[in-house]
Design a protein around this motif. Structure first.
Motif, PDB file in Angstrom:
ATOM      1  N   LYS A 189       2.603   6.066  -3.482  1.00  0.00           N
ATOM      2  CA  LYS A 189       4.168   6.907  -3.753  1.00  0.00           C
ATOM      3  C   LYS A 189       3.560   7.105  -5.494  1.00  0.00           C
ATOM      4  O   LYS A 189       3.754   8.258  -6.253  1.00  0.00           O
ATOM      5  N   SER A 190       3.112   6.261  -5.944  1.00  0.00           N
ATOM      6  CA  SER A 190       2.627   6.783  -8.008  1.00  0.00           C
ATOM      7  C   SER A 190       0.869   6.952  -7.430  1.00  0.00           C
ATOM      8  O   SER A 190       1.099   7.690  -8.204  1.00  0.00           O
ATOM      9  N   ILE A 191      -0.008   6.854  -7.123  1.00  0.00           N
ATOM     10  CA  ILE A 191      -1.520   7.605  -7.357  1.00  0.00           C
ATOM     11  C   ILE A 191      -2.129   7.201  -6.191  1.00  0.00           C
ATOM     12  O   ILE A 191      -1.800   6.908  -4.594  1.00  0.00           O
ATOM     13  N   GLU A 192      -3.166   8.444  -5.825  1.00  0.00           N
ATOM     14  CA  GLU A 192      -4.023   8.525  -4.451  1.00  0.00           C
ATOM     15  C   GLU A 192      -4.936   7.319  -5.504  1.00  0.00           C
ATOM     16  O   GLU A 192      -5.420   8.218  -6.053  1.00  0.00           O
ATOM     17  N   PRO A 193      -5.246   6.866  -4.247  1.00  0.00           N
ATOM     18  CA  PRO A 193      -5.689   5.417  -4.181  1.00  0.00           C
ATOM     19  C   PRO A 193      -7.584   5.371  -3.200  1.00  0.00           C
ATOM     20  O   PRO A 193      -7.935   6.495  -2.455  1.00  0.00           O
ATOM     21  N   LYS A 194      -8.599   5.126  -4.703  1.00  0.00           N
ATOM     22  CA  LYS A 194      -9.466   4.955  -4.564  1.00  0.00           C
ATOM     23  C   LYS A 194     -10.173   4.168  -3.357  1.00  0.00           C
ATOM     24  O   LYS A 194     -11.033   3.880  -2.665  1.00  0.00           O
ATOM     25  N   ALA A 195      -9.490   2.828  -4.103  1.00  0.00           N
ATOM     26  CA  ALA A 195     -10.471   1.383  -3.928  1.00  0.00           C
ATOM     27  C   ALA A 195      -8.508   0.888  -3.791  1.00  0.00           C
ATOM     28  O   ALA A 195      -7.782   1.043  -4.183  1.00  0.00           O
ATOM     29  N   GLU A 219     -10.871  -8.710   6.058  1.00  0.00           N
ATOM     30  CA  GLU A 219     -10.846  -7.742   7.442  1.00  0.00           C
ATOM     31  C   GLU A 219      -9.611  -6.832   7.795  1.00  0.00           C
ATOM     32  O   GLU A 219      -9.533  -5.500   8.335  1.00  0.00           O
ATOM     33  N   LYS A 220      -8.456  -7.619   7.313  1.00  0.00           N
ATOM     34  CA  LYS A 220      -7.202  -7.223   7.152  1.00  0.00           C
ATOM     35  C   LYS A 220      -6.777  -5.648   6.956  1.00  0.00           C
ATOM     36  O   LYS A 220      -6.638  -5.151   7.526  1.00  0.00           O
ATOM     37  N   ALA A 221      -7.224  -5.519   6.023  1.00  0.00           N
ATOM     38  CA  ALA A 221      -7.270  -4.254   5.068  1.00  0.00           C
ATOM     39  C   ALA A 221      -8.072  -3.477   5.300  1.00  0.00           C
ATOM     40  O   ALA A 221      -7.814  -2.535   4.869  1.00  0.00           O
ATOM     41  N   LYS A 222      -8.892  -3.522   5.710  1.00  0.00           N
ATOM     42  CA  LYS A 222     -10.462  -2.943   6.461  1.00  0.00           C
ATOM     43  C   LYS A 222      -9.449  -2.004   7.329  1.00  0.00           C
ATOM     44  O   LYS A 222      -9.842  -0.313   7.316  1.00  0.00           O
ATOM     45  N   LYS A 223      -8.676  -2.529   8.411  1.00  0.00           N
ATOM     46  CA  LYS A 223      -7.970  -2.463   9.576  1.00  0.00           C
ATOM     47  C   LYS A 223      -7.294  -0.981   8.895  1.00  0.00           C
ATOM     48  O   LYS A 223      -6.298  -0.375   9.516  1.00  0.00           O
ATOM     49  N   LEU A 224      -6.281  -2.332   8.455  1.00  0.00           N
ATOM     50  CA  LEU A 224      -5.105  -1.090   7.593  1.00  0.00           C
ATOM     51  C   LEU A 224      -5.099  -0.149   6.444  1.00  0.00           C
ATOM     52  O   LEU A 224      -4.615   1.097   6.652  1.00  0.00           O
ATOM     53  N   ILE A 263      -2.602  -0.427 -10.272  1.00  0.00           N
ATOM     54  CA  ILE A 263      -1.482  -0.806 -10.049  1.00  0.00           C
ATOM     55  C   ILE A 263      -1.580  -2.121  -9.727  1.00  0.00           C
ATOM     56  O   ILE A 263      -2.646  -2.368  -8.297  1.00  0.00           O
ATOM     57  N   ASP A 264      -1.078  -2.876 -10.757  1.00  0.00           N
ATOM     58  CA  ASP A 264      -1.479  -4.584  -9.799  1.00  0.00           C
ATOM     59  C   ASP A 264      -0.264  -5.051  -9.224  1.00  0.00           C
ATOM     60  O   ASP A 264       1.028  -5.425 -10.213  1.00  0.00           O
ATOM     61  N   MET A 265      -0.522  -5.553  -7.579  1.00  0.00           N
ATOM     62  CA  MET A 265       0.094  -5.573  -7.150  1.00  0.00           C
ATOM     63  C   MET A 265      -0.140  -6.877  -6.327  1.00  0.00           C
ATOM     64  O   MET A 265       0.307  -7.170  -5.226  1.00  0.00           O
ATOM     65  N   PHE A 278       0.830  -1.115   0.125  1.00  0.00           N
ATOM     66  CA  PHE A 278       0.426   0.097  -0.114  1.00  0.00           C
ATOM     67  C   PHE A 278       0.462   1.535   0.081  1.00  0.00           C
ATOM     68  O   PHE A 278       1.126   1.900  -0.999  1.00  0.00           O
ATOM     69  N   GLU A 279       2.131   1.245   0.896  1.00  0.00           N
ATOM     70  CA  GLU A 279       2.788   2.631   0.960  1.00  0.00           C
ATOM     71  C   GLU A 279       3.711   2.764  -0.409  1.00  0.00           C
ATOM     72  O   GLU A 279       3.548   3.521  -0.586  1.00  0.00           O
ATOM     73  N   ILE A 280       4.156   1.310  -0.877  1.00  0.00           N
ATOM     74  CA  ILE A 280       4.856   1.699  -2.688  1.00  0.00           C
ATOM     75  C   ILE A 280       3.615   2.037  -3.324  1.00  0.00           C
ATOM     76  O   ILE A 280       3.574   3.123  -4.092  1.00  0.00           O
ATOM     77  N   GLY A 281       2.712   1.991  -3.735  1.00  0.00           N
ATOM     78  CA  GLY A 281       1.503   2.226  -4.212  1.00  0.00           C
ATOM     79  C   GLY A 281       1.360   3.373  -4.322  1.00  0.00           C
ATOM     80  O   GLY A 281       0.917   3.943  -5.335  1.00  0.00           O
TER      81      GLY A 281
END
Length: 191
Positions: free
Chosen positions: A119-125, A134-139, A165-167, A114-117
């Motif tokens: 740096k390239s874009i402001e994420p919406k989703a 569940e883990k991602a919702k907390k992070l 960005i596909d990671m 997430f931190e790497i991504g």
């Protein structure tokens, strides 16, 4: 009148001799013709035997060449099959190595990706594996978290929806495979 029997005349005897000579000559000629026929028969049989022998040798050579060709083709097929099996086993081992590596990093990678991504874009989703929702919702509290049929990792979508960005683990493994396949193969197989 009494019939007078004339004694044999000398000329008649000559006719008998000529007839005998003709018969003897005819017998000689017949014997010569029979002998010539026998000779022709023997010669023809000998020529036929030679032709048959030559044809048999030719057929034997053709059969041997055909059998050698079949043997060579079958050996090549067997070698190709063995090589294909070995390559498939090597591929399975390499896939196993990359899958094992993916499993090891799967649990602790979401925040870092997430931190790497970011740096390239402001994420919406962000899209994650259903087990990681569940883990991602907390992070990622400020970003929509959605399920995606991926093994792990994340896929980020920009606010305007134009960039992705596909990671995902699949993509990361694909990149790692492209960069390190030769080295992994060398380590595993000495190739």
């Amino acid at each position: 009148m009494a019939i007078d029997f004339l004694p044999e005349q000398k000329g008649d005897m000559g006719i008998d001799n000529v007839a005998d000579e003709i018969i003897k000559e005819a017998e000689k000629m017949a014997k010569a013709i029979v002998k010539e026929g026998e000779d022709i028969k023997i010669q023809t049989l000998e020529e036929s035997r030679k032709k048959i022998k030559a044809e048999k040798e030719k057929i034997d050579r053709e059969v041997a060449a055909t059998l050698a060709g079949i043997k060579t083709r079958e050996l090549m097929k067997a070698k190709m099959s063995v090589k294909e099996s070995i390559l498939n086993e090597k591929k399975n081992l390499i896939d196993g190595c990359f899958d094992a590596a993916a499993e090891k990093i799967k649990d602790n990678i979401l925040q870092r990706l997430f931190e790497i991504g970011k740096k390239s874009i402001e994420p919406k989703a962000v899209y994650v594996n259903p087990d990681d929702v569940e883990k991602a919702k907390k992070l990622f509290r400020d970003v929509a978290v959605k399920e995606k049929g991926i093994k792990g990792g994340i896929i980020m979508e920009s606010k305007d929806g134009k960039e992705i960005i596909d990671m995902s683990l699949e993509r990361l493994i694909e990149i790692a495979r492209a960069k390190s396949l030769k080295n992994v193969s060398k380590i595993l197989f000495g190739d």
